[in-house]
Enzyme design. Structure first.
Site, PDB file in Angstrom:
ATOM      1  N   HIS A  90       0.742  -1.559   0.545  1.00 52.40           N
ATOM      2  CA  HIS A  90      -0.169  -0.035  -0.253  1.00 52.40           C
ATOM      3  C   HIS A  90       1.048   1.322   0.198  1.00 52.40           C
ATOM      4  O   HIS A  90       0.894   2.071   0.894  1.00 52.40           O
ATOM      5  CB  HIS A  90      -1.185   0.064   1.259  1.00 52.40           C
ATOM      6  CG  HIS A  90      -2.066  -0.983   0.736  1.00 52.40           C
ATOM      7  ND1 HIS A  90      -3.501  -0.697  -0.253  1.00 52.40           N
ATOM      8  CD2 HIS A  90      -1.848  -2.450   1.632  1.00 52.40           C
ATOM      9  CE1 HIS A  90      -4.005  -1.915   0.284  1.00 52.40           C
ATOM     10  NE2 HIS A  90      -2.884  -3.047   1.196  1.00 52.40           N
TER      11      HIS A  90
ATOM     12  N   GLY B 224      -8.275 -15.667  -6.773  1.00 56.50           N
ATOM     13  CA  GLY B 224      -8.040 -14.273  -5.558  1.00 56.50           C
ATOM     14  C   GLY B 224      -7.322 -14.581  -4.301  1.00 56.50           C
ATOM     15  O   GLY B 224      -8.023 -13.850  -3.330  1.00 56.50           O
TER      16      GLY B 224
ATOM     17  N   SER C 268      -2.832 -11.031  -7.715  1.00 54.38           N
ATOM     18  CA  SER C 268      -1.936 -11.072  -9.037  1.00 54.38           C
ATOM     19  C   SER C 268      -2.637 -11.599 -10.561  1.00 54.38           C
ATOM     20  O   SER C 268      -1.856 -11.206 -11.980  1.00 54.38           O
ATOM     21  CB  SER C 268      -0.665  -9.782  -9.723  1.00 54.38           C
ATOM     22  OG  SER C 268      -0.971  -8.449  -8.644  1.00 54.38           O
TER      23      SER C 268
ATOM     24  N   GLU D 256      -7.032  -1.733 -15.740  1.00 55.61           N
ATOM     25  CA  GLU D 256      -7.630  -1.855 -14.658  1.00 55.61           C
ATOM     26  C   GLU D 256      -8.680  -0.726 -13.630  1.00 55.61           C
ATOM     27  O   GLU D 256     -10.010  -0.659 -13.226  1.00 55.61           O
ATOM     28  CB  GLU D 256      -6.636  -2.362 -13.906  1.00 55.61           C
ATOM     29  CG  GLU D 256      -7.416  -2.660 -12.034  1.00 55.61           C
ATOM     30  CD  GLU D 256      -7.313  -4.259 -11.909  1.00 55.61           C
ATOM     31  OE1 GLU D 256      -6.631  -4.105 -12.284  1.00 55.61           O
ATOM     32  OE2 GLU D 256      -7.691  -4.779 -10.363  1.00 55.61           O
TER      33      GLU D 256
ATOM     34  N   ASP E  39       1.529  -4.429  -9.288  1.00 54.15           N
ATOM     35  CA  ASP E  39       1.292  -5.334  -9.624  1.00 54.15           C
ATOM     36  C   ASP E  39       1.620  -5.648 -11.652  1.00 54.15           C
ATOM     37  O   ASP E  39       1.934  -6.815 -12.110  1.00 54.15           O
ATOM     38  CB  ASP E  39      -0.490  -5.962 -10.407  1.00 54.15           C
ATOM     39  CG  ASP E  39      -0.227  -5.909  -8.775  1.00 54.15           C
ATOM     40  OD1 ASP E  39       0.556  -5.489  -7.606  1.00 54.15           O
ATOM     41  OD2 ASP E  39      -1.324  -5.818  -7.995  1.00 54.15           O
TER      42      ASP E  39
HETATM   43  C1  GLA Z   1      -3.074  -4.709  -5.012  1.00 64.84           C
HETATM   44  C2  GLA Z   1      -2.782  -3.781  -6.138  1.00 64.84           C
HETATM   45  C3  GLA Z   1      -1.398  -2.891  -5.977  1.00 64.84           C
HETATM   46  C4  GLA Z   1      -0.977  -2.284  -4.416  1.00 64.84           C
HETATM   47  C5  GLA Z   1      -1.470  -3.089  -3.371  1.00 64.84           C
HETATM   48  C6  GLA Z   1      -0.998  -2.911  -2.032  1.00 64.84           C
HETATM   49  O1  GLA Z   1      -2.472  -5.514  -5.232  1.00 64.84           O
HETATM   50  O2  GLA Z   1      -3.707  -3.699  -7.433  1.00 64.84           O
HETATM   51  O3  GLA Z   1      -1.293  -2.234  -6.813  1.00 64.84           O
HETATM   52  O4  GLA Z   1      -1.736  -1.032  -4.081  1.00 64.84           O
HETATM   53  O5  GLA Z   1      -2.855  -3.734  -3.728  1.00 64.84           O
HETATM   54  O6  GLA Z   1       0.135  -2.883  -2.138  1.00 64.84           O
END
Ligand code: GLA
Length: 390
Positions: free
Chosen positions: A34, A124, A128, A163, A175
């Site tokens: 985050h 899920g 990613s 996205e 990601d």
């Molecule tokens: C998800 C989002 C990323 C990132 C993470 C948390 O995977 O797609 O962009 O913010 O949460 O680190």
């Protein structure tokens, strides 16, 4: 797997003559959670798990998408003349979103294409699968339609753009960047404010990186995610009244502590504290790794979890159980939640001699406490999205 994909393609779309075969990985983030929408640093790596695709140009304006994993959708058909998100398309909104994003960036396709995919990223799980599919589609389009304008970084940005604007999740760049830019046996130390990056070798001779899948995904993931983003944006706006900064990633802890009371809401203070502290931790963790100080790296992973649990509040009971169990196993160097949160996976560094005990103790404890069965994967760090030569 290649044979199965080619056979399915033949079954639905006829000859595979002229079709390309592609792979795009999933990712796990080692530390820096985050922080990517707060102008901070992240440290993810691409996995050898991922999404495979076979695709071929058509001569008309239709696009056909088929997923071997989600075969209940059948063949999803869309048209280049109607690039809109439709609930009925289900998973196919991800590749379609990338076609839309290409058009937004000035590249319109003159013909459609057929695409069959299969992936082994657990669904899920927070590893990613959607970014993997987006970047896979980007690679397919540039290859099939001979588009040389986009670099791999551009394809990551296009995936994120699709996205954010086509599929409604306001995710950061981590990601898609990890998926596009992955490198075997390396993690990517990325500054999300500038997109400057550096590959750091991850060669743990005496330890393994293990992902533990809680197999839970709580609802509201996207809405809570977007809420966290907003809370950080509000905290930043308050701090900017006093400080000349562009992002929370511009702050060190001392400056944050000195100015934090300008943020009116105590919840937002905690959110911002996480974003600032996690960025500093990530920078320190990469330094520790480069110096071969895995113990320090592990401590920082543990601190990251505590901060995500208490200040950022994106963990959940099941994940905290997995992490608590891991912390109790001798030989575990560090363990934390990874990815967006509210379920999904943890990532742990476990000494080689402790791996069996780790899987046994965490698996059993999780079963006793939640009734669920956790899954374990030993991480192998692979390369980024690419065409596989046939
Ligand atoms: C998800 C989002 C990323 C990132 C993470 C948390 O995977 O797609 O962009 O913010 O949460 O680190």
């Amino acid at each position: 797997m290649k044979e199965k994909l080619f056979a399915k393609f033949k079954e639905f779309f006829g000859s595979t003559e002229g079709a390309g075969f592609y792979f795009s990985p999933g990712r796990v983030n080692l530390i820096g959670e985050h922080t990517d929408y707060n102008g901070g640093h992240v440290f993810p790596c691409a996995l050898t798990l991922g999404t495979y695709g076979i695709a071929k140009r058509r001569t008309d304006r239709s696009m056909h998408f088929y997923s071997i994993n989600l075969d209940s959708f059948g063949v999803v058909e869309a048209s280049l003349d109607d690039l809109t998100n439709k609930a009925a398309y289900g998973w196919a909104n991800y590749p379609l979103g990338v076609v839309w994003a290409f058009a937004q960036k000035g590249i319109t396709l003159d013909t459609g294409f057929d695409m069959v995919i299969w992936g082994n990223i657990p669904n899920g799980s927070g590893l990613s699968s959607s970014a993997s599919l987006e970047v896979l589609t980007g690679v397919i389009l540039t290859d099939l339609f001979c588009i040389d304008r986009f670099s791999m970084t551009d394809l990551a940005l296009i995936g994120q753009y699709s996205e954010n604007n086509f599929n409604g999740c306001n995710c950061g760049i981590m990601d898609q960047f990890a998926v596009a830019m992955g490198k075997k046996d390396h993690a990517i130390f990325l500054d999300t404010a500038t997109l400057n990056y550096e590959y750091a070798p991850v060669e743990l001779e005496d330890a393994k990186i293990i992902i533990t899948n809680s197999k839970v995904k709580h609802s509201l993931v996207d809405s809570k995610y977007n809420e966290r983003r907003q809370e950080c944006a509000d905290a930043l706006a308050a701090l900017q009244k006093e400080l000349d900064i562009n992002t929370l990633g511009d702050l060190d802890m001392d400056t944050f502590e000195k100015f934090k009371e300008v943020i009116p809401d105590p919840v937002k203070v905690r959110r911002a504290k996480h974003a600032v502290a996690e960025n500093q931790r990530t920078i320190e963790a990469v330094k520790a790794l480069k110096e071969g100080n895995i113990t320090r790296f592990g401590e920082l992973m543990n601190q990251s979890h505590i901060s995500l649990r208490d200040d950022y509040e994106v963990s959940c009971e099941e994940i905290d159980i997995l992490v608590d169990l891991a912390w109790k196993v001798p030989g575990v160097t560090g363990s934390r939640i990874t990815g967006g949160g509210f379920g999904g996976c943890t990532v742990s560094i476990v000494e080689n001699s402790a791996v069996d005990e780790f899987i046994k103790a965490v698996g059993r404890g999780y079963q006793e406490k939640t009734g669920g069965e956790a899954e374990f994967y030993t991480v192998e760090i692979g390369g980024g999205a690419r065409r596989i030569p046939s």
